[in-house]
Enzyme design. Structure first.
Site, PDB file in Angstrom:
ATOM      1  N   GLY A 111       0.839  -1.201   0.000  1.00  0.00           N
ATOM      2  CA  GLY A 111       0.000   0.000   0.000  1.00  0.00           C
ATOM      3  C   GLY A 111       0.870   1.244   0.000  1.00  0.00           C
ATOM      4  N   VAL A 112       0.216   2.396   0.136  1.00  0.00           N
ATOM      5  CA  VAL A 112       0.992   3.640   0.178  1.00  0.00           C
ATOM      6  C   VAL A 112       1.144   4.096   1.626  1.00  0.00           C
ATOM      7  CG1 VAL A 112       0.598   4.606  -2.096  1.00  0.00           C
ATOM      8  CG2 VAL A 112      -1.162   4.845  -0.355  1.00  0.00           C
ATOM      9  N   GLY A 113       1.972   5.112   1.834  1.00  0.00           N
ATOM     10  CA  GLY A 113       2.110   5.699   3.161  1.00  0.00           C
ATOM     11  C   GLY A 113       3.432   5.306   3.800  1.00  0.00           C
ATOM     12  N   SER A 114       3.614   5.847   5.003  1.00  0.00           N
ATOM     13  CA  SER A 114       4.922   5.739   5.628  1.00  0.00           C
ATOM     14  C   SER A 114       5.220   4.313   6.096  1.00  0.00           C
ATOM     15  CB  SER A 114       5.027   6.723   6.785  1.00  0.00           C
ATOM     16  OG  SER A 114       3.829   6.755   7.488  1.00  0.00           O
TER      17      SER A 114
ATOM     18  N   ILE B 228      -6.685   1.132   9.692  1.00  0.00           N
ATOM     19  CA  ILE B 228      -6.913   2.182  10.688  1.00  0.00           C
ATOM     20  C   ILE B 228      -7.123   1.496  12.045  1.00  0.00           C
ATOM     21  CG2 ILE B 228      -8.709   3.798  11.492  1.00  0.00           C
ATOM     22  CD1 ILE B 228      -8.865   4.833   8.599  1.00  0.00           C
TER      23      ILE B 228
ATOM     24  N   ASN C  41      -9.696   8.113   3.404  1.00  0.00           N
ATOM     25  CA  ASN C  41      -9.356   8.135   1.985  1.00  0.00           C
ATOM     26  C   ASN C  41     -10.324   7.268   1.182  1.00  0.00           C
ATOM     27  OD1 ASN C  41      -7.043   9.657   2.628  1.00  0.00           O
ATOM     28  ND2 ASN C  41      -5.897   7.795   3.062  1.00  0.00           N
TER      29      ASN C  41
ATOM     30  N   GLU D 144       0.077  -1.660  -7.108  1.00  0.00           N
ATOM     31  CA  GLU D 144      -0.575  -0.584  -7.861  1.00  0.00           C
ATOM     32  C   GLU D 144       0.264   0.675  -7.894  1.00  0.00           C
ATOM     33  OE1 GLU D 144      -4.348  -0.347  -5.883  1.00  0.00           O
ATOM     34  OE2 GLU D 144      -3.513   0.957  -4.360  1.00  0.00           O
TER      35      GLU D 144
HETATM   36  O1  0RQ Z   1      -4.118  10.982  11.466  1.00  0.00           O
HETATM   37  O2  0RQ Z   1      -3.388  12.397   9.607  1.00  0.00           O
HETATM   38  O3  0RQ Z   1      -4.509  13.391  11.614  1.00  0.00           O
HETATM   39  O4  0RQ Z   1      -2.191  12.439  11.794  1.00  0.00           O
HETATM   40  O5  0RQ Z   1      -5.153   8.267  10.633  1.00  0.00           O
HETATM   41  O6  0RQ Z   1      -2.609   7.278   9.911  1.00  0.00           O
HETATM   42  O7  0RQ Z   1      -0.687   6.068  10.923  1.00  0.00           O
HETATM   43  O8  0RQ Z   1      -0.270   8.144   9.491  1.00  0.00           O
HETATM   44  O9  0RQ Z   1      -1.032   5.914   8.501  1.00  0.00           O
HETATM   45  O10 0RQ Z   1      -0.708   7.445   6.463  1.00  0.00           O
HETATM   46  O11 0RQ Z   1      -0.238   4.958   6.453  1.00  0.00           O
HETATM   47  O12 0RQ Z   1      -2.601   5.836   6.553  1.00  0.00           O
HETATM   48  C1  0RQ Z   1      -5.265   3.273   6.552  1.00  0.00           C
HETATM   49  C2  0RQ Z   1      -5.509   5.737   6.255  1.00  0.00           C
HETATM   50  C3  0RQ Z   1      -3.312   4.711   6.972  1.00  0.00           C
HETATM   51  C4  0RQ Z   1      -4.115   4.428   4.606  1.00  0.00           C
HETATM   52  C5  0RQ Z   1      -4.580   4.539   6.093  1.00  0.00           C
HETATM   53  C6  0RQ Z   1      -5.137   8.415  12.048  1.00  0.00           C
HETATM   54  C7  0RQ Z   1      -3.688   8.819  12.343  1.00  0.00           C
HETATM   55  C8  0RQ Z   1      -3.429   9.774  11.213  1.00  0.00           C
HETATM   56  C9  0RQ Z   1      -3.253   8.250   9.155  1.00  0.00           C
HETATM   57  P1  0RQ Z   1      -3.493  12.420  11.107  1.00  0.00           P
HETATM   58  P2  0RQ Z   1      -1.060   6.909   9.758  1.00  0.00           P
HETATM   59  P3  0RQ Z   1      -1.045   6.078   6.932  1.00  0.00           P
HETATM   60  C10 0RQ Z   1      -2.826   1.374  -1.776  1.00  0.00           C
HETATM   61  C11 0RQ Z   1      -3.756   0.637  -0.881  1.00  0.00           C
HETATM   62  C12 0RQ Z   1      -6.680   2.456   2.526  1.00  0.00           C
HETATM   63  C13 0RQ Z   1      -6.324   2.380   1.079  1.00  0.00           C
HETATM   64  C14 0RQ Z   1      -5.255   1.408   0.799  1.00  0.00           C
HETATM   65  C15 0RQ Z   1      -5.278   4.162   3.652  1.00  0.00           C
HETATM   66  C16 0RQ Z   1      -4.154   9.108  10.042  1.00  0.00           C
HETATM   67  O13 0RQ Z   1      -3.194   3.392   4.484  1.00  0.00           O
HETATM   68  O14 0RQ Z   1      -5.952   5.075   3.229  1.00  0.00           O
HETATM   69  O15 0RQ Z   1      -4.851   0.581   1.608  1.00  0.00           O
HETATM   70  N1  0RQ Z   1      -5.547   2.884   3.367  1.00  0.00           N
HETATM   71  N2  0RQ Z   1      -4.772   1.497  -0.380  1.00  0.00           N
HETATM   72  O16 0RQ Z   1      -3.596   9.432  13.614  1.00  0.00           O
HETATM   73  C17 0RQ Z   1      -8.540   7.257  14.567  1.00  0.00           C
HETATM   74  C18 0RQ Z   1      -7.629   5.106  14.563  1.00  0.00           C
HETATM   75  C19 0RQ Z   1      -6.562   5.594  13.773  1.00  0.00           C
HETATM   76  C20 0RQ Z   1      -6.586   6.948  13.414  1.00  0.00           C
HETATM   77  C21 0RQ Z   1      -4.831   5.979  12.529  1.00  0.00           C
HETATM   78  N3  0RQ Z   1      -7.675   3.835  14.934  1.00  0.00           N
HETATM   79  N4  0RQ Z   1      -8.592   5.964  14.933  1.00  0.00           N
HETATM   80  N5  0RQ Z   1      -7.564   7.782  13.809  1.00  0.00           N
HETATM   81  N6  0RQ Z   1      -5.492   7.144  12.659  1.00  0.00           N
HETATM   82  N7  0RQ Z   1      -5.471   5.018  13.213  1.00  0.00           N
HETATM   83  C22 0RQ Z   1      -3.207   2.763  -2.277  1.00  0.00           C
HETATM   84  C23 0RQ Z   1      -4.373   2.853  -3.239  1.00  0.00           C
HETATM   85  O17 0RQ Z   1      -5.184   2.035  -3.289  1.00  0.00           O
HETATM   86  C24 0RQ Z   1      -4.515   4.011  -4.099  1.00  0.00           C
END
Ligand code: 0RQ
Length: 496
Positions: A264-267, A359, A379, A289
């Site tokens: 996936g994407v992200g850190s 999440i 997202n 992807e």
């Molecule tokens: O909040 O932005 O306010 O700081 O969610 O969390 O830990 O920075 O993680 O950037 O990797 O994103 C699932 C959203 C994770 C992403 C998700 C809050 C946390 C932070 C982001 P802030 P992190 P990431 C390939 C595959 C679905 C699509 C996918 C995603 C923000 O990976 O969109 O997988 N995935 N695509 O503080 C409340 C919780 C939380 C929470 C985290 N339990 N409750 N807030 N956060 N956990 C790409 C494509 O398909 C295109």
């Protein structure tokens, strides 16, 4: 421009972004190129937003894209209230705010399903497709830029096509794309792709030139995002995951060079890929992807044999690095339509190792990837469901807590489900790893709580589970309490 637009007749269709924007009318469905802020049109949407801002004219459209797009499209249009409907994925704050305010109707759709559903007519007529291109061939076909996404489906379905030739995108992109178009039921044939490096289509998007309404020239660069530096939590998760994969090789369940990886994407995803750089694995294939910076590192270190995806999503430095070495990367990178990069048939055939981010996860292994506290869209599901359900191994990572420890990402019951317990094999947090394969729900709960939950929340989870078991059932729960952790957070600011 001769090199960019080889078809002489089409050069007559060059116009300004302002004139092109005039074709976009209230109520239209506009479908655009773009996938994870990469390869989306910019000049025409900016001109449309500017016009609405100046004149106050009411224009509300349906906006369909491959996946997320940059601020010049989602942001600029959302800020002017132009987006009435949005499909299938976004990551932009202005549009997210409107979705959560109920002002933009958003449907979050599996990315492999979306292009075919466009062709099936599930979203109504597509009035105009706007596609960013590096060039147009003699025959009028489109050479896309840094993403393919759903553009082949959009150009097929749309009444008219507008093209944004982006001169900031190098002509050398030609040859990186592999455009295979699926037939639709009842005539669909098997996809002839058996290895990640197979090329099965054309190096361009075939287009009927009569449909091309106008062409705009621009040099606005993709609004790429920086990656967060790899933190200790991500590093630990990557460590657990790589150790797990090494054990799978030892046990003979995975080959030495693993199976094609999806990330996936992200850190966190970036940290896992960087972890692979230091791992003993060699000759890996990447069938995913999005192709982000860490994939370039893996290619440079000769760890990855081939990287197949639907978009290149680098940081600013990553993009420069890609452009500077485009000819050598082109031998190792293939960009396909998202309905091929994410296709369940292909993923099942290749035996992908899917690594996606959650999440929150519940004690039985259900995963929420999209909605904060059950209702606020983050997202979207993106491609995670395409891969998770069909993978050889489906892995989800998440830190064990969020918001400085006020939220436990391991909860009694997820507040929204994207990936059911049936689609999740392994869960990884910085605390450890839960291998759920072959386990019953009760066995899963024990492993998830003991291996993945944060020590601050472990006693609370154990207590919930123990009392739930007293109620009996295959998946023991206390209905009145199952979502009380989320309720407590919303009321007090902490799940504790
Ligand atoms: O909040 O932005 O306010 O700081 O969610 O969390 O830990 O920075 O993680 O950037 O990797 O994103 C699932 C959203 C994770 C992403 C998700 C809050 C946390 C932070 C982001 P802030 P992190 P990431 C390939 C595959 C679905 C699509 C996918 C995603 C923000 O990976 O969109 O997988 N995935 N695509 O503080 C409340 C919780 C939380 C929470 C985290 N339990 N409750 N807030 N956060 N956990 C790409 C494509 O398909 C295109």
């Amino acid at each position: 421009m001769d090199q960019r637009i080889k078809n002489r007749e089409l050069r007559k269709k060059i116009t300004t972004p302002q004139k092109a924007a005039e074709f976009i009318k209230d109520g239209m469905n506009i479908a655009t190129s773009g996938f994870t802020p990469s390869g989306y049109p910019k000049a025409i949407p900016l001109a449309l937003a500017e016009k609405v801002k100046k004149t106050g004219e009411k224009i509300r459209i349906g906006l369909l894209t491959g996946a997320s797009v940059g601020d010049e499209l989602d942001g600029a249009l959302a800020e002017q209230g132009i987006i009435a409907k949005r499909y299938p994925y976004q990551t932009n704050k202005p549009i997210r705010d409107r979705i959560n305010a109920g002002e933009t109707a958003y449907a979050d759709i599996h990315l492999s399903h979306f292009p075919q559903q466009v062709r099936y007519g599930f979203f109504g007529k597509i009035d105009i497709a706007i596609i960013e291109a590096a060039a147009i061939t003699e025959e009028g076909n489109i050479i896309p830029t840094t993403s393919v996404g759903a553009s082949p489906a959009f150009t097929r379905a749309a009444d008219k096509i507008m093209i944004e030739i982006n001169t900031s995108q190098p002509l050398e992109l030609k040859g990186i794309h592999d455009i295979y178009q699926l037939q639709d039921p009842p005539s669909r044939k098997p996809i002839p792709l058996t290895k990640p490096d197979d090329r099965i289509g054309y190096p361009y998007i075939p287009v009927n030139p009569d449909k091309i309404q106008c062409i705009v020239i621009t040099d606005i660069k993709d609004n790429v995002r920086p990656f967060a530096p790899v933190d200790e939590t991500s590093r630990k998760m990557a460590g657990h995951l790589i150790e797990f994969l090494q054990n799978e090789v030892k046990k003979g369940r995975l080959p030495q060079n693993l199976l094609p990886l999806q990330s996936g994407v992200g850190s966190v995803a970036n940290a896992v890929l960087l972890g692979l750089l230091e791992s003993p694995f060699q000759n890996m294939d990447f069938y995913s992807e999005v192709i982000q910076d860490s994939v370039f590192d893996l290619i440079d270190a000769e760890k990855i044999r081939i990287a197949s995806g639907t978009s290149i999503t680098p940081s600013e430095e990553g993009l420069i690095r890609f452009y500077n070495n485009i000819d050598s990367y082109k031998n190792k990178i293939i960009l396909r339509p998202q309905e091929i990069s994410n296709n369940p048939e292909v993923i099942r055939r290749l035996g992908s190792i899917a690594m996606n981010t959650a999440i929150e996860v519940d004690i039985y292994g259900n995963v929420n990837s999209t909605n904060i506290m059950g209702s606020r869209m983050m997202n979207g599901i993106g491609g995670s469901g395409d891969f998770a359900r069909n993978a050889y191994l489906s892995i989800f990572t998440t830190p064990s807590t969020a918001k400085n420890g006020d939220i436990s990402c391991i909860v009694p019951m997820v507040s929204h489900v994207d990936h059911t317990e049936h689609d999740v094999h392994v869960i990884v947090t910085e605390q450890g790893i839960a291998d759920l394969r072959g386990l019953s729900p009760r066995e899963r709960a024990e492993v998830i709580i003991e291996n993945c939950a944060h020590p601050d929340y472990k006693p609370m989870l154990r207590d919930y589970y123990r009392r739930a078991v007293e109620n009996g059932g295959h998946i023991p729960h206390i209905m009145k309490e199952a979502l009380s952790w989320h309720e407590r957070f919303l009321e007090t600011g902490s799940m504790k």
